[in-house]
Write a protein that holds these residues in place. Structure first.
Motif, PDB file in Angstrom:
ATOM      1  N   GLU A 218       0.830  -1.199   0.000  1.00 48.60           N
ATOM      2  CA  GLU A 218       0.000   0.000   0.000  1.00 48.60           C
ATOM      3  C   GLU A 218       0.870   1.256   0.000  1.00 48.60           C
ATOM      4  N   VAL A 219       1.966   1.247   0.751  1.00 48.26           N
ATOM      5  CA  VAL A 219       2.892   2.380   0.742  1.00 48.26           C
ATOM      6  C   VAL A 219       3.478   2.567  -0.653  1.00 48.26           C
ATOM      7  N   ASP A 220       3.887   1.479  -1.279  1.00 52.59           N
ATOM      8  CA  ASP A 220       4.444   1.574  -2.631  1.00 52.59           C
ATOM      9  C   ASP A 220       3.424   2.172  -3.598  1.00 52.59           C
ATOM     10  N   ARG A 221       2.157   1.804  -3.460  1.00 55.78           N
ATOM     11  CA  ARG A 221       1.117   2.346  -4.342  1.00 55.78           C
ATOM     12  C   ARG A 221       0.962   3.848  -4.138  1.00 55.78           C
ATOM     13  N   LEU A 222       0.941   4.285  -2.882  1.00 56.07           N
ATOM     14  CA  LEU A 222       0.800   5.711  -2.586  1.00 56.07           C
ATOM     15  C   LEU A 222       2.008   6.506  -3.090  1.00 56.07           C
ATOM     16  N   ILE A 223       3.191   5.936  -2.959  1.00 55.01           N
ATOM     17  CA  ILE A 223       4.394   6.606  -3.450  1.00 55.01           C
ATOM     18  C   ILE A 223       4.361   6.699  -4.975  1.00 55.01           C
ATOM     19  N   ALA A 224       3.889   5.650  -5.644  1.00 56.68           N
ATOM     20  CA  ALA A 224       3.782   5.698  -7.106  1.00 56.68           C
ATOM     21  C   ALA A 224       2.806   6.787  -7.540  1.00 56.68           C
ATOM     22  N   ASP A 225       1.698   6.927  -6.807  1.00 55.43           N
ATOM     23  CA  ASP A 225       0.735   7.992  -7.115  1.00 55.43           C
ATOM     24  C   ASP A 225       1.367   9.369  -6.911  1.00 55.43           C
ATOM     25  N   LEU A 226       2.122   9.502  -5.826  1.00 61.22           N
ATOM     26  CA  LEU A 226       2.794  10.765  -5.545  1.00 61.22           C
ATOM     27  C   LEU A 226       3.803  11.098  -6.631  1.00 61.22           C
TER      28      LEU A 226
ATOM     29  N   ALA B 148       3.853  10.142  -9.705  1.00 62.68           N
ATOM     30  CA  ALA B 148       3.153  10.504 -10.935  1.00 62.68           C
ATOM     31  C   ALA B 148       2.619  11.932 -10.848  1.00 62.68           C
ATOM     32  N   GLY B 149       2.115  12.308  -9.669  1.00 70.78           N
ATOM     33  CA  GLY B 149       1.621  13.674  -9.480  1.00 70.78           C
ATOM     34  C   GLY B 149       2.722  14.706  -9.591  1.00 70.78           C
ATOM     35  N   ILE B 150       3.898  14.387  -9.074  1.00 63.72           N
ATOM     36  CA  ILE B 150       5.034  15.297  -9.171  1.00 63.72           C
ATOM     37  C   ILE B 150       5.445  15.477 -10.636  1.00 63.72           C
ATOM     38  N   THR B 151       5.468  14.388 -11.380  1.00 64.45           N
ATOM     39  CA  THR B 151       5.818  14.482 -12.802  1.00 64.45           C
ATOM     40  C   THR B 151       4.834  15.372 -13.548  1.00 64.45           C
ATOM     41  N   ARG B 152       3.536  15.201 -13.287  1.00 71.14           N
ATOM     42  CA  ARG B 152       2.529  16.030 -13.949  1.00 71.14           C
ATOM     43  C   ARG B 152       2.687  17.496 -13.567  1.00 71.14           C
ATOM     44  N   THR B 153       2.967  17.748 -12.293  1.00 64.40           N
ATOM     45  CA  THR B 153       3.091  19.123 -11.818  1.00 64.40           C
ATOM     46  C   THR B 153       4.303  19.807 -12.432  1.00 64.40           C
ATOM     47  N   ARG B 154       5.401  19.092 -12.577  1.00 64.63           N
ATOM     48  CA  ARG B 154       6.601  19.667 -13.203  1.00 64.63           C
ATOM     49  C   ARG B 154       6.324  20.078 -14.649  1.00 64.63           C
ATOM     50  N   GLU B 155       5.464  19.359 -15.319  1.00 63.56           N
ATOM     51  CA  GLU B 155       5.100  19.736 -16.691  1.00 63.56           C
ATOM     52  C   GLU B 155       4.334  21.063 -16.691  1.00 63.56           C
ATOM     53  N   ILE B 156       3.534  21.279 -15.654  1.00 60.02           N
ATOM     54  CA  ILE B 156       2.758  22.518 -15.548  1.00 60.02           C
ATOM     55  C   ILE B 156       3.645  23.701 -15.187  1.00 60.02           C
ATOM     56  N   THR B 157       4.604  23.489 -14.277  1.00 55.86           N
ATOM     57  CA  THR B 157       5.418  24.600 -13.764  1.00 55.86           C
ATOM     58  C   THR B 157       6.614  24.932 -14.643  1.00 55.86           C
ATOM     59  N   ALA B 158       6.895  24.098 -15.636  1.00 58.72           N
ATOM     60  CA  ALA B 158       8.126  24.256 -16.432  1.00 58.72           C
ATOM     61  C   ALA B 158       8.278  25.649 -17.014  1.00 58.72           C
TER      62      ALA B 158
ATOM     63  N   GLN C  28       0.936  14.787  -0.995  1.00 56.30           N
ATOM     64  CA  GLN C  28       0.082  14.644  -2.173  1.00 56.30           C
ATOM     65  C   GLN C  28      -0.832  15.859  -2.320  1.00 56.30           C
ATOM     66  N   ARG C  29      -1.355  16.358  -1.200  1.00 58.47           N
ATOM     67  CA  ARG C  29      -2.209  17.545  -1.261  1.00 58.47           C
ATOM     68  C   ARG C  29      -1.412  18.768  -1.717  1.00 58.47           C
ATOM     69  N   VAL C  30      -0.178  18.900  -1.245  1.00 63.97           N
ATOM     70  CA  VAL C  30       0.675  20.020  -1.660  1.00 63.97           C
ATOM     71  C   VAL C  30       0.932  19.965  -3.163  1.00 63.97           C
ATOM     72  N   VAL C  31       1.245  18.781  -3.666  1.00 61.61           N
ATOM     73  CA  VAL C  31       1.500  18.621  -5.097  1.00 61.61           C
ATOM     74  C   VAL C  31       0.260  19.016  -5.895  1.00 61.61           C
ATOM     75  N   ASP C  32      -0.899  18.515  -5.474  1.00 55.27           N
ATOM     76  CA  ASP C  32      -2.141  18.833  -6.177  1.00 55.27           C
ATOM     77  C   ASP C  32      -2.460  20.327  -6.100  1.00 55.27           C
ATOM     78  N   GLU C  33      -2.162  20.927  -4.947  1.00 46.87           N
ATOM     79  CA  GLU C  33      -2.430  22.362  -4.769  1.00 46.87           C
ATOM     80  C   GLU C  33      -1.570  23.198  -5.703  1.00 46.87           C
ATOM     81  N   VAL C  34      -0.287  22.873  -5.798  1.00 45.30           N
ATOM     82  CA  VAL C  34       0.612  23.622  -6.682  1.00 45.30           C
ATOM     83  C   VAL C  34       0.201  23.450  -8.138  1.00 45.30           C
ATOM     84  N   ALA C  35      -0.161  22.234  -8.519  1.00 45.80           N
ATOM     85  CA  ALA C  35      -0.577  21.990  -9.897  1.00 45.80           C
ATOM     86  C   ALA C  35      -1.802  22.833 -10.236  1.00 45.80           C
ATOM     87  N   GLY C  36      -2.752  22.894  -9.310  1.00 47.08           N
ATOM     88  CA  GLY C  36      -3.957  23.677  -9.550  1.00 47.08           C
ATOM     89  C   GLY C  36      -3.690  25.177  -9.624  1.00 47.08           C
ATOM     90  N   ALA C  37      -2.767  25.658  -8.771  1.00 43.51           N
ATOM     91  CA  ALA C  37      -2.475  27.096  -8.730  1.00 43.51           C
ATOM     92  C   ALA C  37      -1.724  27.569  -9.983  1.00 43.51           C
TER      93      ALA C  37
END
Length: 305
Positions: free
Chosen positions: A156-164, A166-176, A293-302
């Motif tokens: 379960e930890v590995d799954r949550l880390i994989a989700d995190l 993936a979220g970081i990768t998506r956010t970096r595309e937005i902030t580039a 995860q919430r921080v990553v999602d918040e930055v992506a949205g902002a």
């Protein structure tokens, strides 16, 4: 030392009981954490944590704890402020009598409470899951894997880390191509700035936001700055942490502190690119898989404009 997820599980050979039958000894795991190595039971029954980031991770994993520092609990973790949970002191100072009376199998400290480890370790196995500001993401993931091994929820930890991840990768595309940002914290009407490698440096170090100032002092409480410096720096974005709002202290809100003629000259202000972050996640909890995860999602949205 950054906590490490490299741990060794151990189960003792069966030993005879009073009737000659064999019984299995409880399984144990030895973990390397910020203050050394400690052997703890797998799936400990009575768990106390002085670390809100750990509490956040365990909450996401659906794992309960028995004692927390109730006086410092933010609203997001109010579910632990009940009669079903022991009050074990504050984030900074344990109530040693309450801790001892709880007869814990595991105690967790970090950051604010880390200096109490030697005394707490006399009561029960104690581990330090402090975050490393210079390698924030890795330390949170490593600490989470340690919890996964202790509580037998590694998948379960590995799954949550994989989700995190993936979220970081998506956010970096937005902030580039979002431009430069300056992280500031307001408290008591004063302003301090943070940069890469600081307690809020995750924004730059992992989420790919270009810092408006490269050489901000890498300290826990940031570097005091003037409104003139903000105007001279002219960031494209201002990312604002309102410490008074986080701690519930009286004082002018961050919006009021920054509402002046100098800050108004910045691109961030004129383009409506001043983002006031969730102060509890960024300042109070400041770690844990759920919070990150919430921080990553918040930055992506902002930054997604």
């Amino acid at each position: 030392m950054t906590a490490c997820a490299d741990a060794t599980a151990e189960t003792a050979d069966p030993t005879p009981d009073a009737r000659g039958a064999t019984v299995d000894e409880p399984a144990e795991v030895t973990v390397t954490h910020a203050q050394g190595e400690t052997t703890v039971p797998v799936n400990p029954e009575v768990v106390l944590t002085f670390d809100l980031a750990t509490l956040d991770t365990l909450d996401v994993l659906g794992i309960g704890v028995d004692g927390v520092p109730k006086s410092n609990l933010p609203g997001r973790l109010a579910a632990y402020d009940t009669d079903d949970h022991l009050d074990i002191g504050t984030l900074f100072e344990p109530d040693y009598e309450a801790v001892n009376a709880a007869r814990p199998d595991l105690i967790i400290v970090a950051g604010r409470s880390s200096s109490a480890l030697p005394e707490l370790d006399k009561i029960a196995p104690t581990i330090d899951l402090s975050n490393d500001w210079a390698d924030f993401r890795t330390s949170i993931e490593d600490n989470s894997r340690i919890l996964g091994q202790i509580f037998d929820v590694e998948a379960e930890v590995d799954r949550l880390i994989a989700d995190l991840d993936a979220g970081i990768t998506r956010t970096r595309e937005i902030t580039a191509d979002a431009g430069e940002a300056l992280i500031v914290l307001t408290a008591g009407g004063e302003v301090t700035a943070y940069g890469p490698g600081s307690r809020f440096g995750f924004l730059h170090d992992e989420l790919g936001v270009t810092p408006a100032i490269e050489d901000v002092e890498e300290a826990t409480h940031g570097e005091a700055i003037s409104f003139e410096l903000i105007a001279e720096t002219d960031p494209d974005w201002l990312v604002v942490v309102d410490r008074d709002a986080a701690t519930g202290e009286a004082g002018a809100a961050a919006e009021q502190v920054l509402d002046n003629e100098l800050v108004a000259t910045t691109t961030a202000w004129s383009e409506n690119q001043v983002h006031y972050v969730d102060p509890v996640d960024w300042y109070i909890i400041n770690g844990g898989l759920g919070t990150l995860q919430r921080v990553v999602d918040e930055v992506a949205g902002a930054f997604d404009r």
